[in-house]
Design a protein around this motif. Structure first.
Motif, PDB file in Angstrom:
ATOM      1  N   THR A   1       0.829  -1.208   0.000  1.00 42.63           N
ATOM      2  CA  THR A   1       0.000   0.000   0.000  1.00 42.63           C
ATOM      3  C   THR A   1       0.862   1.255   0.000  1.00 42.63           C
ATOM      4  OG1 THR A   1      -1.813  -1.143   1.097  1.00 42.63           O
ATOM      5  CG2 THR A   1      -1.785   1.267   1.273  1.00 42.63           C
ATOM      6  N   ASP A   2       1.887   1.287   0.829  1.00 45.45           N
ATOM      7  CA  ASP A   2       2.803   2.441   0.869  1.00 45.45           C
ATOM      8  C   ASP A   2       3.503   2.628  -0.468  1.00 45.45           C
ATOM      9  OD1 ASP A   2       2.101   2.812   3.517  1.00 45.45           O
ATOM     10  OD2 ASP A   2       3.960   1.954   4.322  1.00 45.45           O
TER      11      ASP A   2
ATOM     12  N   SER B  37       2.506   1.585  -3.425  1.00 40.95           N
ATOM     13  CA  SER B  37       1.513   2.012  -4.415  1.00 40.95           C
ATOM     14  C   SER B  37       1.233   3.507  -4.301  1.00 40.95           C
ATOM     15  CB  SER B  37       0.212   1.221  -4.218  1.00 40.95           C
ATOM     16  OG  SER B  37      -0.771   1.660  -5.100  1.00 40.95           O
ATOM     17  N   ARG B  38       1.103   3.975  -3.087  1.00 44.61           N
ATOM     18  CA  ARG B  38       0.858   5.405  -2.849  1.00 44.61           C
ATOM     19  C   ARG B  38       2.048   6.235  -3.328  1.00 44.61           C
ATOM     20  NH1 ARG B  38       0.885   6.029   2.728  1.00 44.61           N
ATOM     21  NH2 ARG B  38      -0.064   4.401   2.619  1.00 44.61           N
TER      22      ARG B  38
ATOM     23  N   HIS C   9      -3.745  -4.623  -5.648  1.00 44.48           N
ATOM     24  CA  HIS C   9      -2.851  -3.775  -6.444  1.00 44.48           C
ATOM     25  C   HIS C   9      -2.639  -4.302  -7.855  1.00 44.48           C
ATOM     26  CE1 HIS C   9      -1.979  -1.854  -2.636  1.00 44.48           C
ATOM     27  NE2 HIS C   9      -1.819  -3.062  -2.132  1.00 44.48           N
TER      28      HIS C   9
END
Length: 100
Positions: free
Chosen positions: A38-39, A41-42, A69
């Motif tokens: 998640t990090d 991807s952000r 993702h």
């Protein structure tokens, strides 16, 4: 007890975002793997690569962390994980380095 897993975010020489994993990904550390995805991807703001070439094992919890993702993800993996990634349907976004 958590299975050993190292997650290293970074960039390639051309600036592409990559998350490199080493060790084993299972239910004991899948939350850390999911958070790192998640990090990453952000930070990428779009497509990014996950390098699994140093991963010896991934279970269903690790695979489940990848699926949110999948539209922005590219996997690089070793041949050991190929059957698992194929069965999970991730083989179309996975490349395998040439064997020496």
């Amino acid at each position: 007890m958590s299975t050993p897993l190292t997650l290293t975010p970074g960039r390639t020489s051309d600036g592409a975002v990559v998350l490199t994993a080493a060790g084993e990904i299972d239910m004991s550390n899948s939350a850390s793997f999911a958070a790192a995805l998640t990090d990453t991807s952000r930070d990428a703001g779009g497509a990014f690569t996950v390098d699994l070439t140093a991963v010896d094992y991934i279970d269903s919890a690790g695979l489940a962390a990848l699926f949110p993702h999948v539209d922005h993800l590219r996997l690089i993996s070793n041949r050991l994980l190929a059957p698992v990634l194929t069965i999970a349907g991730l083989d179309d976004i996975t490349t395998f380095p040439e064997q020496p």
